[in-house]
Design an enzyme around this catalytic site. Structure first.
Site, PDB file in Angstrom:
ATOM      1  N   GLU A 195     -73.240  84.239  21.102  1.00  4.55           N
ATOM      2  CA  GLU A 195     -73.001  85.492  21.806  1.00  4.55           C
ATOM      3  C   GLU A 195     -74.303  86.108  22.304  1.00  4.55           C
ATOM      4  O   GLU A 195     -74.351  86.687  23.399  1.00  4.55           O
ATOM      5  CB  GLU A 195     -72.243  86.470  20.910  1.00  4.55           C
ATOM      6  CG  GLU A 195     -71.583  87.587  21.681  1.00  4.55           C
ATOM      7  CD  GLU A 195     -70.518  88.302  20.867  1.00  4.55           C
ATOM      8  OE1 GLU A 195     -69.388  87.792  20.782  1.00  4.55           O
ATOM      9  OE2 GLU A 195     -70.815  89.364  20.300  1.00  4.55           O
TER      10      GLU A 195
ATOM     11  N   GLU B  42     -75.170  84.237  25.297  1.00  2.00           N
ATOM     12  CA  GLU B  42     -74.281  84.615  26.406  1.00  2.00           C
ATOM     13  C   GLU B  42     -74.733  85.941  27.019  1.00  2.00           C
ATOM     14  O   GLU B  42     -74.766  86.086  28.252  1.00  2.00           O
ATOM     15  CB  GLU B  42     -72.836  84.729  25.899  1.00  2.00           C
ATOM     16  CG  GLU B  42     -71.827  85.009  26.997  1.00  2.00           C
ATOM     17  CD  GLU B  42     -70.408  85.220  26.472  1.00  2.00           C
ATOM     18  OE1 GLU B  42     -70.204  85.212  25.251  1.00  2.00           O
ATOM     19  OE2 GLU B  42     -69.520  85.394  27.322  1.00  2.00           O
TER      20      GLU B  42
ATOM     21  N   CYS C 104     -64.904  89.265  18.529  1.00  3.14           N
ATOM     22  CA  CYS C 104     -64.655  88.839  17.139  1.00  3.14           C
ATOM     23  C   CYS C 104     -63.373  89.428  16.587  1.00  3.14           C
ATOM     24  O   CYS C 104     -62.766  88.860  15.690  1.00  3.14           O
ATOM     25  CB  CYS C 104     -65.802  89.264  16.233  1.00  3.14           C
ATOM     26  SG  CYS C 104     -67.364  88.596  16.762  1.00  3.14           S
TER      27      CYS C 104
ATOM     28  N   SER D  71     -66.499  88.574  25.746  1.00  3.21           N
ATOM     29  CA  SER D  71     -67.309  87.383  25.488  1.00  3.21           C
ATOM     30  C   SER D  71     -66.383  86.173  25.443  1.00  3.21           C
ATOM     31  O   SER D  71     -65.263  86.253  24.934  1.00  3.21           O
ATOM     32  CB  SER D  71     -68.021  87.544  24.143  1.00  3.21           C
ATOM     33  OG  SER D  71     -68.500  86.301  23.702  1.00  3.21           O
TER      34      SER D  71
ATOM     35  N   LYS E 108     -55.442  88.319  12.614  1.00  5.26           N
ATOM     36  CA  LYS E 108     -55.948  86.933  12.574  1.00  5.26           C
ATOM     37  C   LYS E 108     -54.804  85.921  12.491  1.00  5.26           C
ATOM     38  O   LYS E 108     -54.950  84.768  12.890  1.00  5.26           O
ATOM     39  CB  LYS E 108     -56.886  86.750  11.370  1.00  5.26           C
ATOM     40  CG  LYS E 108     -58.231  87.464  11.519  1.00  5.26           C
ATOM     41  CD  LYS E 108     -59.165  86.720  12.458  1.00  5.26           C
ATOM     42  CE  LYS E 108     -60.409  87.530  12.761  1.00  5.26           C
ATOM     43  NZ  LYS E 108     -61.165  86.949  13.892  1.00  5.26           N
TER      44      LYS E 108
ATOM     45  N   GLU F 230     -53.931  85.441  16.023  1.00  9.32           N
ATOM     46  CA  GLU F 230     -55.025  84.751  16.708  1.00  9.32           C
ATOM     47  C   GLU F 230     -54.978  83.250  16.440  1.00  9.32           C
ATOM     48  O   GLU F 230     -55.108  82.442  17.366  1.00  9.32           O
ATOM     49  CB  GLU F 230     -56.374  85.322  16.239  1.00  9.32           C
ATOM     50  CG  GLU F 230     -57.565  84.722  16.962  1.00  9.32           C
ATOM     51  CD  GLU F 230     -58.890  85.207  16.388  1.00  9.32           C
ATOM     52  OE1 GLU F 230     -59.115  85.084  15.164  1.00  9.32           O
ATOM     53  OE2 GLU F 230     -59.724  85.703  17.163  1.00  9.32           O
TER      54      GLU F 230
ATOM     55  N   GLU G 231     -54.759  79.208  23.287  1.00  7.58           N
ATOM     56  CA  GLU G 231     -56.135  79.120  23.820  1.00  7.58           C
ATOM     57  C   GLU G 231     -57.120  78.708  22.730  1.00  7.58           C
ATOM     58  O   GLU G 231     -58.273  78.386  23.017  1.00  7.58           O
ATOM     59  CB  GLU G 231     -56.615  80.479  24.347  1.00  7.58           C
ATOM     60  CG  GLU G 231     -55.808  81.072  25.459  1.00  7.58           C
ATOM     61  CD  GLU G 231     -54.692  81.958  24.932  1.00  7.58           C
ATOM     62  OE1 GLU G 231     -54.274  81.787  23.767  1.00  7.58           O
ATOM     63  OE2 GLU G 231     -54.236  82.817  25.704  1.00  7.58           O
TER      64      GLU G 231
ATOM     65  N   CYS H 164     -63.881  95.452   9.530  1.00  6.57           N
ATOM     66  CA  CYS H 164     -62.947  94.554   8.837  1.00  6.57           C
ATOM     67  C   CYS H 164     -62.734  94.948   7.380  1.00  6.57           C
ATOM     68  O   CYS H 164     -61.710  94.605   6.797  1.00  6.57           O
ATOM     69  CB  CYS H 164     -63.462  93.114   8.889  1.00  6.57           C
ATOM     70  SG  CYS H 164     -63.965  92.605  10.527  1.00  6.57           S
TER      71      CYS H 164
END
Lengths: 189, 475
Positions: B169, B172, B189, B209, B248, B251, B256, B398
């Site tokens: 990251e 990036e 994230c 990102s 999560k 996710e 993807e 988190c």
């Protein structure tokens, strides 16, 4: 315990906090060591919600009717002594607000047991958790006071201290009378 | 429901409210950052699946539990069985997250597969609370030991992948600055945040990102790098994660977020901290008595930068530690921390301005998805005066996630979250390596496998194209 009219949102935080306050637990729901058994009960009916708890009557009918003196009054209110309770339900029958319940009760961290005849063994007994008188004890062993009051997210619960209620009411009445008298004088001018 | 494509047909929703238990107190609606919970006061609430970001904050706040003395009576054991939840999981509530313990147990017990597990940074500062310890008790060693006792063959760590995320990251960010790419760069994230951008601000998805989250990077590396190190068939690797987060679970199921020639799911099953605690209790493991054991190498080696991913502001600080050290003006000699101080700039928002590689930059961190609106409006209007933005959906990060141990009513939530954050900070300061690029296992990963950040292979494994959650909906 007093509920501000209309303030209760019916979330059951009071019941959960009450149950947790009466068993070994950490800070989380997962740390509760047994199923939650509260000592006050959220009642919902036709758009109204309010937790109902023992009112700690001065002339407590539950204490008067208890045949074994397991329910008694002391300076902190009305208390149940599980070791003396025989589960006869007389207190439940006479409680005017329905605050008395029969529940699995713990004494010194262990469920109080009862002995019942074992049909498989003549003359034998089996032990099982007893259902005994269970009611609000105002979290008497909790330094911060009743857990339900601290847990209510709506600020709907408060602990009634009779002398304080009387003082606040007297003061409000005196102020109202003084304002009325002063208004009358103004009008008379 | 319209004819939307469904990611996993037949799979229970990640977040649900049981209408039989809900009392309609609406505390879940108040805490929902996207207004997805609706219903009249005093009646069962419903979740708008299109808008819900699956953060589980409603699950955390719900107090409506099933009790046998209710009128009509509820049978908590029957409800638990119906939800596939553990007997050891404690009371059942109206708002709840899907339990994936059975799926994880099947993977671990399958003799044809090698079970690899990863744990997010926040797990080690929250798990012990379920065993009666004070909020914020730090137990990485017991966590690793407990997972081994449950039968995981390899105990790796998401924190290693957090270090890899920093590498990718920060590279990036620097590349987008150098090449005039889309700025500000949004961190990716937090899956609830990513889903919010995709569902509520789809025109802003190019700002996200392209980095997969640490959970997905770890999973992708399990089935490629780790498998090749030990000579396993990638398809035989069972990839399980332990997360403080309910989003999560969604996710991990996204199309993807699959990798490799066989398009294997990076993560096969996600269990929350509370689910892991129930699993340990069921297995009769005395957590407090477990010895401290290390995570396995190399994908279990981590730096302090990876650790602070678990608290708000941590991803930003971790990325800046590496960016400053790699191209800062001699700042690397000052110490392992970036030295960039963020100051409050509104509710849940902090901001810092600094110079990096000759560029004057500004960055913001956002704690709590409800606070992000005005910043997104500025980005959409082209008036945003910052280049990097970290967003964590859950207030505090988190450590306050929907899968962390649920606090009892009356417990000071802010104090508990602060204790968990403090524990992560202490863990960071106690580690010998505190910057991602200084983690020898990360250096070795790049030397032996990925070559460099943003390489072709890292793009194949660690990056993705977001924008599909709106289509995928609520799995």
């Amino acid at each position: 315990m007093s509920v501000t009219p209309g303030a209760c949102i019916g979330c059951r935080a009071c019941e959960l906090a009450c149950a947790a306050a009466h068993m070994a637990a950490g800070a989380t729901v997962g740390s509760l060591t047994r199923p939650p058994v509260p000592r006050l009960y959220l009642v919902r009916e036709a758009g109204t919600a309010a937790p109902v708890a023992c009112r700690h009557c001065e002339a407590a009918p539950c204490a008067a009717v208890c045949p074994t003196a397991a329910v008694r009054c002391d300076a902190s209110g009305v208390v149940v002594e599980p070791a003396r309770c025989i589960g006869c339900k007389a207190c439940l029958a006479v409680c005017p607000v329905g605050a008395m319940a029969m529940a699995e009760v713990q004494d010194h961290g262990r469920p109080v047991l009862r002995r019942v005849p074992d049909p498989a063994v003549p003359g034998g007994f089996v032990e099982e958790p007893a259902w005994l008188a269970s009611k609000c004890d105002l979290c008497r062993e909790r330094p911060a006071g009743p857990a339900c009051v601290g847990a209510c997210p709506a600020g709907a619960l408060s602990l009634v201290i009779p002398g304080e209620v009387r003082r606040v009411r007297l003061l409000a009445a005196a102020r109202a009378m003084a304002a009325a008298a002063s208004g009358a004088r103004e009008e008379g001018r | 429901m319209s004819a939307r494509p469904v990611i996993a047909p037949g799979v229970a929703p990640v977040i649900a409210i049981d209408p039989n238990l809900c009392t309609g107190c609406r505390r879940c609606a108040e805490v929902c950052p996207v207004g997805a919970v609706t219903g009249p006061q005093g009646q069962a609430q419903t979740i708008d699946a299109e808008r819900c970001v699956l953060c589980g904050q409603c699950v955390q706040v719900c107090c409506a539990f099933a009790a046998p003395f209710d009128e009509p009576a509820h049978d908590p054991a029957a409800i638990r069985r119906q939800r596939g939840a553990s007997e050891a999981a404690g009371p059942v509530f109206a708002a709840h997250a899907r339990c994936d313990l059975d799926a994880a147990k099947v993977l671990v017990a399958d003799p044809s597969r090698v079970a690899m597990v990863q744990c997010a940074p926040a797990v080690r500062v929250t798990l012990a609370e379920e065993f009666g310890l004070a909020p914020g008790s730090l137990t990485p060693g017991k966590l690793a030991a407990g997972l081994r006792r449950l039968g995981f063959a390899v105990v790796y760590d998401t924190t290693f992948a957090a270090d890899v995320t920093v590498m990718e990251e920060s590279a990036e960010l620097l590349a987008r600055i150098a090449e005039g790419g889309r700025l500000p760069l949004f961190t990716s994230c937090c899956p609830a945040w990513v889903r919010h951008v995709e569902t509520a601000w789809p025109e802003l998805t190019p700002h996200l990102s392209s980095c997969k989250s640490p959970q997905q990077m770890a999973g992708a590396l399990f089935k490629s790098y780790a498998a090749s190190l030990d000579g396993f068939d990638p398809a035989a690797v069972a990839s399980v994660s332990v997360m403080p987060c309910t989003a999560k679970k969604h996710e991990a199921a996204r199309p993807e977020l699959r990798s490799g020639p066989a398009a294997l799911a990076d993560v096969d099953a996600v269990v929350t901290v509370t689910e892991l605690a129930a699993w340990l209790k069921e297995a009769g493991i005395d957590f407090a008595a477990l010895p401290g054991e290390p995570f396995d190498a190399p994908l279990g080696r981590y730096s302090g930068a990876g650790v602070i991913f678990g608290a708000t502001g941590g991803v930003m600080e971790a990325a800046l530690r590496t960016a400053v050290a790699l191209c800062g003006e001699g700042r690397e000699t000052a110490g392992p921390e970036s030295g960039i101080v963020f100051t409050p700039a509104g509710p849940g928002v902090a901001r810092a301005e600094f110079e990096l590689a000759g560029n004057k930059l500004a960055a913001v961190t956002v704690s709590g998805l409800a606070n992000v609106g005005p910043l997104l409006e500025a980005v959409a209007a082209g008036t945003a005066d910052f280049q990097f933005m970290e967003v964590m959906c859950c207030p505090g990060g988190c450590v306050a996630g929907g899968g962390t141990p649920k606090l009892l009513p009356g417990v000071d939530v802010a104090a508990a979250v602060a204790a968990r954050r403090q524990a992560l900070g202490n863990h960071d300061r106690a580690l010998p390596v505190r910057a991602a690029h200084a983690n020898p296992a990360v250096t070795e990963l790049y030397a032996a496998f990925l070559e460099r950040p943003l390489s072709h292979r890292s793009h194949e494994l660690l990056h993705t194209v977001y924008g599909g959650a709106a289509k995928g909906g609520h799995d």
